[in-house]
Design a protein around this motif. Structure first.
Motif, short mmCIF file in Angstrom:
data_model
loop_
_atom_site.label_atom_id
_atom_site.label_comp_id
_atom_site.label_asym_id
_atom_site.label_seq_id
_atom_site.Cartn_x
_atom_site.Cartn_y
_atom_site.Cartn_z
N ASN A 336 63.10 74.65 15.43
CA ASN A 336 62.29 75.69 16.06
C ASN A 336 63.15 76.64 16.90
O ASN A 336 62.95 76.79 18.11
CB ASN A 336 61.20 75.07 16.93
CG ASN A 336 60.11 76.05 17.29
OD1 ASN A 336 59.98 77.11 16.66
ND2 ASN A 336 59.33 75.74 18.31
N ARG A 338 64.69 79.94 18.69
CA ARG A 338 64.00 81.08 19.28
C ARG A 338 64.31 82.35 18.50
O ARG A 338 65.47 82.73 18.37
CB ARG A 338 64.41 81.24 20.75
CG ARG A 338 63.80 82.47 21.42
CD ARG A 338 63.85 82.35 22.93
NE ARG A 338 63.02 81.22 23.36
CZ ARG A 338 63.15 80.62 24.54
NH1 ARG A 338 64.08 81.03 25.39
NH2 ARG A 338 62.37 79.60 24.85
N ASN A 384 53.71 79.22 22.23
CA ASN A 384 54.27 77.89 22.46
C ASN A 384 54.81 77.29 21.17
O ASN A 384 55.89 76.69 21.14
CB ASN A 384 53.20 76.96 23.06
CG ASN A 384 53.01 77.21 24.55
OD1 ASN A 384 53.97 77.30 25.30
ND2 ASN A 384 51.75 77.33 24.97
N ASN A 387 58.11 78.93 20.06
CA ASN A 387 59.22 78.91 21.02
C ASN A 387 59.58 80.30 21.52
O ASN A 387 60.75 80.68 21.62
CB ASN A 387 60.45 78.24 20.40
CG ASN A 387 61.53 77.91 21.42
OD1 ASN A 387 61.25 77.76 22.61
ND2 ASN A 387 62.78 77.84 20.97
N GLU A 410 59.24 78.80 29.52
CA GLU A 410 59.90 77.52 29.82
C GLU A 410 59.62 77.07 31.24
O GLU A 410 59.24 75.93 31.49
CB GLU A 410 61.42 77.65 29.59
CG GLU A 410 61.81 77.67 28.12
CD GLU A 410 63.33 77.63 27.93
OE1 GLU A 410 64.06 77.39 28.92
OE2 GLU A 410 63.79 77.85 26.80
#
Length: 421
Positions: A336, A338, A384, A387, A410
């Motif tokens: 996953n 970013r 979410n 990411n 985060e």
């Protein structure tokens, strides 16, 4: 309709493609650091070019995809980037030498499928024309070390010289018409058992004496000194020993000699190679086959031009797909990853959201605007799940106040920023 992929091909979804882009960028940045210039060649070529005797040889031609166009011309998909590059040099005599090029592109082979090996795959090649010394080979091997260090993948490089094997087989009185087939069989030494290897050699109708000498060679643990004992009797062996010694000196000077291993059994089956050859392996052996390879092929360009003139040429090739597999096996494929820095969720404010996105993109941020009308809660779930770094919910209040709230996904912290719409 059958929606399955053609066997030996695959789709790469965003997570995979993110890693593949990183590999491409790392390799390309390394190539550029070494002074290589980029070119691009056609995927479709005339069959006559790809089937040239200066190309890949009989075995690779069996894997070549062929087709005809509306003019009934015989065409083929390129099975590597080497021969199309040799064609470029042959067609452009004005190129200044030495010429160092790189190319990253798709190639096609109708061959066996295994881990990291497909029928449609991407090669990343560097070739140097116009350098006769082993400095060219040493630089390409150093370049491979640098590239894989950037990728955090430890490697080793095995190398040999085709002249050693060719000269030795001459000493063993192997007929010229089966020489390359014998070399091809020897190249399988670490892939098949000894009984099968000897059986394949016997099928070539070699003499008992030749077979016995080859078997003795296979049972020995030959170092370079093994070949040196023959160099007074065969000029190919003498040239090969000189070139290997020169290469070893360069590798020692570059302080990579401990990671580069002389392997007298390495043959590389392609007939194109005329001197030094090498293959790159994962240091941990997670993949048994090589993840890159190359060598010197001084006759290809002159052969394509139709002259006996030799063009000193050496190249190296990395398979993007097998490098990806290597990273995956080493647990270095980020899960996953970013892809989006800022995710803007408009609340009936799409026009202003696009204005805001344009501002952030000009600062180098990767920005996505939610344009499908998702409710805030579902949009936050997406943020979410994917990411996302930061989220901006943009409503009429923010626009009227010329102030936006930026939530860090985060930490959960929220920063405010003035922005005039």
């Amino acid at each position: 309709m059958d929606y399955q992929n053609v066997r030996g091909t695959q789709d790469f979804l965003p997570e995979q493609e993110s890693v593949r882009r990183k590999i491409r960028r790392t390799l390309e940045d390394t190539f550029i650091k070494y002074g290589c210039k980029s070119i691009e060649t056609p995927i479709i070529n005339y069959t006559e070019l790809m089937a040239s005797k200066y190309a890949g040889g009989a075995e690779i031609l069996q894997e070549m995809y062929t087709l005809t166009d509306r003019g009934e011309r015989d065409l083929a998909l390129r099975y590597d980037l080497t021969i199309p590059f040799a064609k470029v040099v042959a067609m452009n005599p004005q190129l200044a030498m030495p010429f160092k090029r790189y190319e990253i592109g798709k190639v096609f082979r109708d061959g066996p499928i295994k881990a990291g090996r497909f029928r449609e795959f991407t090669q990343c090649d560097v070739d140097i024309v116009g350098v006769e010394s082993q400095a060219a080979e040493a630089e390409l091997m150093m370049m491979a070390m640098d590239a894989f260090e950037e990728l955090a993948v430890p490697i080793t490089i095995q190398y040999n010289n085709r002249k050693l094997l060719y000269g030795l087989l001459q000493m063993f009185e192997v007929p010229e018409n089966v020489m390359n087939r014998v070399i091809l069989i020897l190249d399988k030494m670490e892939k098949i058992n000894r009984t099968t290897l000897v059986k394949e050699l016997k099928e070539l109708s070699l003499t008992e004496k030749s077979l016995a000498q080859i078997e003795h060679f296979l049972e020995a643990v030959p170092s370079l000194a093994y070949f040196e004992s023959y160099q007074e009797q065969n000029r190919f062996i003498a040239e090969g020993v000189t070139e290997v010694r020169e290469l070893m000196d360069y590798l020692q000077a570059l302080q990579i000699d401990q990671l580069c291993i002389f392997n007298p059994f390495l043959a590389r089956g392609l007939e194109i190679y005329t001197g030094t050859i090498y293959e790159i392996f994962l240091a941990d052996g997670a993949i048994k086959s090589s993840i890159g390879s190359g060598g010197r092929y001084d006759n290809a360009i002159g052969g394509l031009i139709g002259t006996d003139e030799s063009f000193a040429t050496v190249g190296i090739s990395f398979g993007l797909d097998v490098v990806y597999t290597a990273l995956d096996l080493a647990g270095k494929v980020e899960q996953n990853p970013r892809e989006i820095d800022i995710y803007i969720i408009p609340m009936n404010t799409e026009k202003q959201a696009l204005q805001l996105a344009s501002f952030f993109r000009k600062t180098g941020k990767r920005v996505e605007v939610e344009l499908s009308g998702k409710k805030v809660r579902k949009a936050m779930d997406k943020a979410n799940r994917e990411n996302v770094g930061k989220v901006i919910v943009l409503g009429e209040n923010e626009i009227n106040a010329n102030k936006i709230a930026i939530k860090d996904m985060e930490s959960g912290c929220v920063d405010e920023m003035e922005f005039k719409f």
